[in-house]
Scaffold this active site. Structure first.
Site, PDB file in Angstrom:
ATOM      1  N   THR A 199      23.256  44.623  54.699  1.00 20.44           N
ATOM      2  CA  THR A 199      23.448  45.970  54.170  1.00 20.44           C
ATOM      3  C   THR A 199      24.637  46.025  53.221  1.00 20.44           C
ATOM      4  O   THR A 199      24.586  46.669  52.161  1.00 20.44           O
ATOM      5  CB  THR A 199      23.653  46.964  55.326  1.00 20.44           C
ATOM      6  N   GLU A 214      27.551  53.927  65.145  1.00 22.81           N
ATOM      7  CA  GLU A 214      27.021  53.489  63.856  1.00 22.81           C
ATOM      8  C   GLU A 214      28.138  53.050  62.911  1.00 22.81           C
ATOM      9  O   GLU A 214      27.943  52.167  62.066  1.00 22.81           O
ATOM     10  CB  GLU A 214      26.204  54.621  63.232  1.00 22.81           C
TER      11      GLU A 214
END
Length: 319
Positions: free
Chosen positions: A190, A136
């Site tokens: 994001t 991630e």
């Protein structure tokens, strides 16, 4: 650490997640039944890890294992466990990157879950969490957050108490909860959604937000739907991000008027969620949100799901 000699391949599904859950920015999340990603991990005669196939929503996703979220997660786990074996990976992206539904986290979790099945002494979810987070990190840069990964890996509702060291805690919740998800097919990065956030928050807003987080956790644990509803209110993040997402305010109000306990932005968006007490209520709230986007002329994906208590699941194995 040793591997099972009779296992040749493992195919794993890992679910999408809703994170932040309005007031719980970067610290709360829950798993869905759909959508999600699928990873196949297969034994290879060549040492190391190679990615052989990426299908589905695969635009710009790298094949180089060290630069791929699923690949990086597996490589970090192999290194830590001193595994000298070889593996090939296939990734089937059933949701696009940048939806706000934890696409990269799902791939990383599916990958470590698959590798874990090869171990003669499988690791616990808590032990797997740091490896999935290594994957991630490729998409989150210097800002490490574990809400998507932990919710996907643990299933159910989770709260992140700390990221250094990482500590994720499961929260009891009423199993009547269902969710409607609407993903407008627009691209919002994001990083851009983080860059617009304030670095300083008024004390009164912080106090209100802390109260909502505490109320949401207690409401979930007690099954108090009225308390859950009152607590699903973000006074810090969503008022800013909502200005960037077309139709956000209208869709949120439509879901609330249709009976949602609460409605907000999933992750950094652009997906929106509506949390409800039944499948039928979720369907009604989802339809109300969909009508907003139909009037705006924007295409979208739509999902209905109860909260997923299981997290990743093996869907096929080959010996």
């Amino acid at each position: 650490m040793t591997l099972k000699h009779n296992l040749h391949a493992v195919k794993v599904f890992a679910p999408a997640t809703v994170t932040n859950v309005s007031c719980g920015f970067d610290i709360m999340g829950f798993a869905l039944h759909q959508p999600g990603d699928v990873v196949v991990l297969r034994r290879s005669g060549q040492a190391g890890l190679s990615i052989k196939k990426i299908q589905g929503h695969a635009n710009s996703i790298p094949f180089e294992a060290s630069k791929n979220t699923a690949g990086k997660a597996v490589l970090s786990m192999m290194k830590a466990l001193n595994l000298k074996a070889g593996f090939e990976m296939e990734i089937y992206k059933q949701m696009a990157v940048g939806t706000g539904l934890g696409s990269s986290a799902a791939s990383a979790v599916a990958a470590v879950w698959a590798l874990n099945r090869f171990l003669t002494r499988p690791l616990s979810r808590e032990q797997l969490l740091p490896f999935a987070l290594e994957g991630e990190k490729l998409t989150s840069g210097n800002h490490v957050h574990a809400d998507n990964v932990a919710a996907c890996l643990y299933g159910g509702f989770v709260v992140i108490r700390s990221v250094a060291p990482v500590e994720a805690l499961a929260i009891d919740y009423p199993h009547a909860l269902h969710c409607a998800i609407l993903h407008p097919k627009i691209e919002i990065k994001t990083a851009d959604m983080r860059n617009i956030l304030r670095h300083h928050v008024p004390l009164n807003d912080a106090i209100q937000q802390w109260g909502n987080i505490a109320g949401l956790v207690i409401g979930l644990q007690k099954g108090d739907f009225e308390l859950i509803s009152r607590s699903l209110n973000d006074v810090i993040i969503e008022p800013i991000r909502g200005k960037i997402i077309p139709g956000y305010q209208q869709a949120r109000q439509a879901a609330l008027q249709a009976g949602a306990l609460g409605s907000g932005i999933s992750g950094s968006g652009p997906s929106l969620f509506a949390l409800t007490t039944s499948l039928e209520s979720a369907r009604q709230c989802g339809q109300a949100m969909a009508e907003v986007y139909q009037k705006l002329g924007l295409d979208f994906d739509f999902y209905l799901s109860p909260v997923n208590p299981h997290g990743p699941q093996v869907i096929q194995s080959e010996e």
